[in-house]
Enzyme design. Structure first.
Site, PDB file in Angstrom:
ATOM      1  N   ARG A 104       0.812  -1.218   0.000  1.00  0.00           N
ATOM      2  CA  ARG A 104       0.000   0.000   0.000  1.00  0.00           C
ATOM      3  C   ARG A 104       0.847   1.271   0.000  1.00  0.00           C
ATOM      4  O   ARG A 104       0.579   2.200  -0.755  1.00  0.00           O
ATOM      5  CB  ARG A 104      -0.948   0.011   1.203  1.00  0.00           C
ATOM      6  CG  ARG A 104      -1.944   1.146   1.230  1.00  0.00           C
ATOM      7  CD  ARG A 104      -3.004   1.008   0.138  1.00  0.00           C
ATOM      8  NE  ARG A 104      -2.638   1.624  -1.124  1.00  0.00           N
ATOM      9  CZ  ARG A 104      -3.039   1.179  -2.300  1.00  0.00           C
ATOM     10  NH1 ARG A 104      -3.777   0.084  -2.392  1.00  0.00           N
ATOM     11  NH2 ARG A 104      -2.678   1.786  -3.411  1.00  0.00           N
ATOM     12  N   LYS A 139       2.932  24.801  -2.547  1.00  0.00           N
ATOM     13  CA  LYS A 139       1.639  24.186  -2.231  1.00  0.00           C
ATOM     14  C   LYS A 139       1.759  22.670  -2.386  1.00  0.00           C
ATOM     15  O   LYS A 139       1.207  22.056  -3.301  1.00  0.00           O
ATOM     16  CB  LYS A 139       0.543  24.760  -3.126  1.00  0.00           C
ATOM     17  CG  LYS A 139       0.324  26.258  -2.883  1.00  0.00           C
ATOM     18  CD  LYS A 139      -0.690  26.846  -3.848  1.00  0.00           C
ATOM     19  CE  LYS A 139      -0.855  28.343  -3.594  1.00  0.00           C
ATOM     20  NZ  LYS A 139      -1.783  28.990  -4.554  1.00  0.00           N
ATOM     21  N   LYS A 171       5.376  39.088  -0.717  1.00  0.00           N
ATOM     22  CA  LYS A 171       3.988  38.975  -1.156  1.00  0.00           C
ATOM     23  C   LYS A 171       3.149  40.072  -0.514  1.00  0.00           C
ATOM     24  O   LYS A 171       3.667  40.929   0.222  1.00  0.00           O
ATOM     25  CB  LYS A 171       3.463  37.580  -0.832  1.00  0.00           C
ATOM     26  CG  LYS A 171       4.345  36.469  -1.417  1.00  0.00           C
ATOM     27  CD  LYS A 171       3.824  35.090  -1.124  1.00  0.00           C
ATOM     28  CE  LYS A 171       2.706  34.736  -2.067  1.00  0.00           C
ATOM     29  NZ  LYS A 171       2.298  33.321  -1.931  1.00  0.00           N
ATOM     30  N   GLU A 201       5.786  40.121  -5.506  1.00  0.00           N
ATOM     31  CA  GLU A 201       4.477  39.831  -6.089  1.00  0.00           C
ATOM     32  C   GLU A 201       3.750  41.156  -6.349  1.00  0.00           C
ATOM     33  O   GLU A 201       3.653  42.005  -5.458  1.00  0.00           O
ATOM     34  CB  GLU A 201       3.671  38.979  -5.120  1.00  0.00           C
ATOM     35  CG  GLU A 201       2.260  38.651  -5.573  1.00  0.00           C
ATOM     36  CD  GLU A 201       1.505  37.891  -4.500  1.00  0.00           C
ATOM     37  OE1 GLU A 201       1.664  36.656  -4.430  1.00  0.00           O
ATOM     38  OE2 GLU A 201       0.781  38.530  -3.720  1.00  0.00           O
ATOM     39  N   ASP A 222       0.650  38.682 -10.613  1.00  0.00           N
ATOM     40  CA  ASP A 222      -0.296  37.808  -9.918  1.00  0.00           C
ATOM     41  C   ASP A 222      -1.721  38.048 -10.376  1.00  0.00           C
ATOM     42  O   ASP A 222      -2.259  39.151 -10.245  1.00  0.00           O
ATOM     43  CB  ASP A 222      -0.179  38.036  -8.409  1.00  0.00           C
ATOM     44  CG  ASP A 222      -1.019  37.053  -7.614  1.00  0.00           C
ATOM     45  OD1 ASP A 222      -1.028  35.862  -7.968  1.00  0.00           O
ATOM     46  OD2 ASP A 222      -1.670  37.482  -6.645  1.00  0.00           O
TER      47      ASP A 222
END
Length: 294
Positions: A104, A139, A171, A201, A222
């Protein structure tokens, strides 16, 4: 092809695999232990049930080796190879108990990594021959970043920063906290090594102007429309041709071609590692080699 890229993470990967096995196996594989005779030997085939790009064979092999060093793992395809439904990816031979105990986890990792590589190759095909670099983001699944970013490379993409430690990316929240783009860039520049780049950004032409004046090395566009993106690229190329231009946000298989046509250098796609279907891969026992009677 790509296996050497995992070499520097070998010991950390072994430790993670042991912890994942502990989570799955616990005190023992109760089903296998109560149904299969001790000493039973088998050969298993790992085969794919849909077309895709294969990534993770060395990881699957490592899982089986950690479960039982006596297991023999024979690869039948290359890492990064495009395969068709029904292709046998590998054969594993040895203790049936060990095969079923490691099955598995080995398949979970192989399926996920192959899914990422397959999705990356699909995005790469949409970019075609345009001079644009396709990269991932942070991410990723906690605990799986090294493997997921490796799978992106196998699929033909490249990696953005690995973590918060290896590049400066200013950011929107950093800009708010610092009081503006100029303040954020200047504060960061004063504290980082001269070898490290600063990315900012931006969401508007006004922010791009500020980032250029502050001396940003990389400017991220962005969630801009293609029209605004082309305008931004023209502005940056005219003012600072050395600045790397990255596009991010709103990127999918339908939009990436148009974004690439805007003239950006890099397109970052979070979906490569957070929104992908795992490739359907199975393990089947296909040969009995004896063992004690139960």
């Amino acid at each position: 092809m790509h296996e050497h890229e995992l070499g520097s993470y070998n010991e950390a990967l072994r430790q993670q695999i042991r912890s994942w096995l502990a989570e799955d196996v616990g005190s023992g594989d109760i089903t296998t232990e109560t149904t299969i005779a001790p000493g039973h030997q088998s050969t298993a085939i790992i085969h794919v049930k849909e077309d895709g790009i294969i990534a993770g064979l060395p990881v699957a092999e490592l899982v089986f080796h950690i479960v039982d060093p006596e297991l023999q793992f024979r690869r039948c395809v290359l890492e990064g190879e495009a395969v068709n439904k029904g292709t046998v990816l590998a054969e594993v031979e040895g203790s049936t108990h060990s095969l079923l105990t490691g099955e598995r986890l080995a398949l979970n990792l192989l399926q996920r990594m192959s899914g990422i590589a397959t999705r990356t190759r699909q995005y790469k095909a949409k970019v075609g021959e345009r001079p644009v670099r396709l990269v991932d983001t942070r991410k990723t699944t906690p605990g799986h970043r090294v493997l997921e970013k490796y799978a992106v490379r196998v699929g033909g993409g490249a990696n953005h920063r690995f973590g918060l430690y290896d590049a400066v990316m200013i950011k929107d929240n950093h800009i708010k906290g610092a009081g503006g783009i100029r303040q954020a860039v200047e504060a960061s520049r004063a504290r980082i090594p001269h070898t490290m780049k600063i990315e900012v950004e931006t969401e508007s032409i006004a922010q791009i102007e500020e980032a250029l004046e502050a001396g940003a090395d990389i400017i991220m566009l962005d969630n801009m429309s293609n029209e605004h993106m082309r305008e931004a690229v023209q502005l940056i190329r005219g003012r600072a041709p050395h600045v790397v231009i990255e596009a991010s946000g709103g990127v999918n298989l339908e939009t990436i071609g148009g974004i690439a046509d805007c003239g950006v250098d890099v397109i970052s796609v979070g979906a490569l590692t957070y929104s992908f279907p795992s490739l359907d891969i199975s393990l089947d026992l296909n040969g009995k080699k004896g063992g004690a009677e139960q």
